[in-house]
Design a protein around this motif. Structure first.
Motif, PDB file in Angstrom:
ATOM      1  N   ASP A  46       0.953  -1.236   0.005  1.00 21.32           N
ATOM      2  CA  ASP A  46      -0.020   0.101   0.150  1.00 21.32           C
ATOM      3  C   ASP A  46       0.991   1.212   0.090  1.00 21.32           C
ATOM      4  O   ASP A  46       0.286   2.261   0.211  1.00 21.32           O
ATOM      5  CB  ASP A  46      -1.067   0.251   1.002  1.00 21.32           C
ATOM      6  CG  ASP A  46      -0.204  -0.019   2.626  1.00 21.32           C
ATOM      7  OD1 ASP A  46       0.805  -0.716   2.566  1.00 21.32           O
ATOM      8  OD2 ASP A  46      -0.733   0.544   3.456  1.00 21.32           O
ATOM      9  N   ASN A 217      -4.070  -7.485   5.784  1.00 20.67           N
ATOM     10  CA  ASN A 217      -4.339  -6.843   4.305  1.00 20.67           C
ATOM     11  C   ASN A 217      -4.949  -7.809   3.584  1.00 20.67           C
ATOM     12  O   ASN A 217      -4.599  -8.942   3.422  1.00 20.67           O
ATOM     13  CB  ASN A 217      -2.916  -6.440   3.801  1.00 20.67           C
ATOM     14  CG  ASN A 217      -2.196  -5.714   4.778  1.00 20.67           C
ATOM     15  OD1 ASN A 217      -2.635  -5.016   5.622  1.00 20.67           O
ATOM     16  ND2 ASN A 217      -0.800  -6.045   4.488  1.00 20.67           N
ATOM     17  N   VAL A 219      -6.635  -7.830   0.020  1.00 14.34           N
ATOM     18  CA  VAL A 219      -6.421  -7.272  -1.411  1.00 14.34           C
ATOM     19  C   VAL A 219      -7.102  -7.837  -2.491  1.00 14.34           C
ATOM     20  O   VAL A 219      -7.157  -8.962  -2.817  1.00 14.34           O
ATOM     21  CB  VAL A 219      -4.822  -7.139  -1.784  1.00 14.34           C
ATOM     22  CG1 VAL A 219      -4.674  -6.103  -2.978  1.00 14.34           C
ATOM     23  CG2 VAL A 219      -3.887  -6.876  -0.834  1.00 14.34           C
ATOM     24  N   PHE A 231      -7.303  -1.935  -1.506  1.00 12.61           N
ATOM     25  CA  PHE A 231      -6.388  -2.603  -0.388  1.00 12.61           C
ATOM     26  C   PHE A 231      -6.997  -2.270   0.904  1.00 12.61           C
ATOM     27  O   PHE A 231      -7.463  -1.101   1.251  1.00 12.61           O
ATOM     28  CB  PHE A 231      -5.064  -1.794  -0.245  1.00 12.61           C
ATOM     29  CG  PHE A 231      -4.163  -2.315   0.747  1.00 12.61           C
ATOM     30  CD1 PHE A 231      -3.157  -3.268   0.376  1.00 12.61           C
ATOM     31  CD2 PHE A 231      -4.076  -1.712   1.951  1.00 12.61           C
ATOM     32  CE1 PHE A 231      -2.333  -3.700   1.431  1.00 12.61           C
ATOM     33  CE2 PHE A 231      -3.227  -2.003   2.827  1.00 12.61           C
ATOM     34  CZ  PHE A 231      -2.451  -3.151   2.579  1.00 12.61           C
ATOM     35  N   GLN A 269      -4.609   2.098  -7.219  1.00  9.99           N
ATOM     36  CA  GLN A 269      -4.893   1.355  -5.999  1.00  9.99           C
ATOM     37  C   GLN A 269      -5.812   2.440  -5.240  1.00  9.99           C
ATOM     38  O   GLN A 269      -5.415   3.704  -5.060  1.00  9.99           O
ATOM     39  CB  GLN A 269      -3.717   1.228  -5.301  1.00  9.99           C
ATOM     40  CG  GLN A 269      -3.989   0.299  -4.191  1.00  9.99           C
ATOM     41  CD  GLN A 269      -2.667   0.164  -2.995  1.00  9.99           C
ATOM     42  OE1 GLN A 269      -2.428   1.162  -2.267  1.00  9.99           O
ATOM     43  NE2 GLN A 269      -2.219  -0.814  -3.203  1.00  9.99           N
ATOM     44  N   THR A 271      -7.509   2.544  -0.977  1.00  7.57           N
ATOM     45  CA  THR A 271      -7.318   2.131   0.216  1.00  7.57           C
ATOM     46  C   THR A 271      -8.586   2.216   1.001  1.00  7.57           C
ATOM     47  O   THR A 271      -9.120   3.370   0.901  1.00  7.57           O
ATOM     48  CB  THR A 271      -5.911   2.660   1.091  1.00  7.57           C
ATOM     49  OG1 THR A 271      -5.853   3.848   1.075  1.00  7.57           O
ATOM     50  CG2 THR A 271      -4.627   1.970   0.308  1.00  7.57           C
ATOM     51  N   ASN A 281      -5.110   5.917  -3.461  1.00  4.74           N
ATOM     52  CA  ASN A 281      -3.702   6.062  -2.907  1.00  4.74           C
ATOM     53  C   ASN A 281      -2.627   6.409  -3.786  1.00  4.74           C
ATOM     54  O   ASN A 281      -1.964   7.604  -3.667  1.00  4.74           O
ATOM     55  CB  ASN A 281      -3.492   4.742  -2.262  1.00  4.74           C
ATOM     56  CG  ASN A 281      -2.187   4.569  -1.459  1.00  4.74           C
ATOM     57  OD1 ASN A 281      -1.857   5.494  -1.039  1.00  4.74           O
ATOM     58  ND2 ASN A 281      -1.734   3.357  -1.272  1.00  4.74           N
ATOM     59  N   SER A 296       0.846   9.601   1.274  1.00  2.00           N
ATOM     60  CA  SER A 296       1.235   8.414   1.242  1.00  2.00           C
ATOM     61  C   SER A 296       2.975   8.269   0.994  1.00  2.00           C
ATOM     62  O   SER A 296       3.552   7.474   1.428  1.00  2.00           O
ATOM     63  CB  SER A 296       0.669   7.731  -0.141  1.00  2.00           C
ATOM     64  OG  SER A 296      -0.776   7.639   0.086  1.00  2.00           O
TER      65      SER A 296
END
Length: 318
Positions: A46, A217, A219, A231, A269, A271, A281, A296
């Motif tokens: 991530d 996690n 995913v 994620f 991605q 999150t 993200n 991030s």
């Protein structure tokens, strides 16, 4: 900036594994391909990449074989003119794309897990047997990481005939049939089965996975070009299931639409936040660039500094 490092060797590693010369050469071939392996912080999925691996080779030193490669660090960081909260990172002398975008759409669901997240291989196999006994069509696959601490992690690849795939992909994938904007949270039978499977796979994994008492996690990958990745770092399966409601996924689709109007990307991605909402993200372009939230990148830099300090202390105490 480049730096040659040792990635692996034929010595027994900290996880008790041994890489043969042939295995090391196989990894070197991957690194030297047209698409590059991205440099990550302790295999944290991530976090944005901080560079690429290039020019790998297997060297023999004192009767042992070592896999080495050069690390290219991102050396250009620019503000993004279409969003003040984002930043773009790139390499001034390398525009090769990354090899991690998942373009191959699976014919069925595929779930992957790391044997290192179980007390022994028998428990790992038992988890996969539990997964295969479910009432969805699914395949299993193992993956491995060489992190200081392997966070408990499961990866689920979604087949294109599922509602979640059809909802998120059509705006950027012209081959996918578009779903009406008039959607509700009433789920189809297949989607109910999928979400029930996700819930059960999370609860079983949390029961068996190590380290204990840590969030896991989970995913969710929607392969294709571009790949969409969701994620979730969670302690409660219901939190993820709630975030997979069509009305919440539509917001993800709308944001993907907006982003794709400004930049072409191969992977994106989102999150899951503490409030159960999906948040953009980072994304990766076909030039190996990464565009992501400034927060991030700051998180990445902080963790990278901690990892470097641990490695330095380990070296000094050796």
């Amino acid at each position: 900036m480049t730096n040659r490092i040792v990635l692996s060797s034929d010595h027994v590693d900290s996880h008790g594994d041994v890489m043969t010369k042939a295995a090391l050469e196989s990894v070197a071939k991957i690194i030297n391909g047209d698409r590059k392996v991205r440099c990550t912080v302790d295999h944290k999925r991530d976090l944005p990449s901080w560079g690429k691996l290039i020019n790998a080779r297997v060297e023999e030193i004192d009767g042992h074989y070592y896999l080495t490669a050069e690390q290219i660090e991102y050396d250009i960081y620019e503000d993004v003119d279409w969003n003040k909260d984002l930043i773009k990172a790139s390499c001034s002398h390398n525009e090769q794309p990354f090899n991690d975008p998942d373009f191959d759409i699976p014919a069925s669901l595929e779930l992957s897990a790391d044997p290192q997240n179980f007390r022994n291989y028998s428990e790992f196999r038992n988890y996969f047997n539990f997964i295969k006994s479910s009432d969805v069509d699914i395949k299993t696959q193992e993956f491995g990481r060489k992190a200081l601490i392997n966070d408990p992690e499961v990866v689920l690849r979604i087949a294109e005939y599922y509602f979640i795939y059809k909802l998120l992909k059509p705006t950027i994938d012209k081959t996918t049939k578009k779903i009406s904007d008039k959607i509700s949270d009433n789920l189809t039978e297949d989607t109910v089965k999928l979400y029930d499977f996700i819930k059960k796979s999370i609860k079983k994994f949390m029961l068996k996975a190590i380290p204990k008492n840590r969030p896991i996690n989970y995913v969710i990958k929607l392969p294709g070009n571009p790949e969409i990745e969701l994620f979730a770092n969670i302690t409660d399966a219901e939190k993820l299931i709630g975030a997979l409601k069509p009305s919440k996924l539509k917001k993800v689709r709308d944001e993907i639409d907006q982003i794709s109007e400004n930049v072409l990307f191969e992977k994106i991605q989102f999150t899951l936040t503490e409030k159960g909402k999906w948040k953009f993200n980072f994304l990766q372009t076909d030039k190996g660039e990464t565009i992501g939230r400034k927060t991030s990148f700051k998180k990445r830099d902080h963790l990278l500094e901690l990892v470097k300090k641990k490695e330095k202390n380990k070296h000094n105490n050796a």
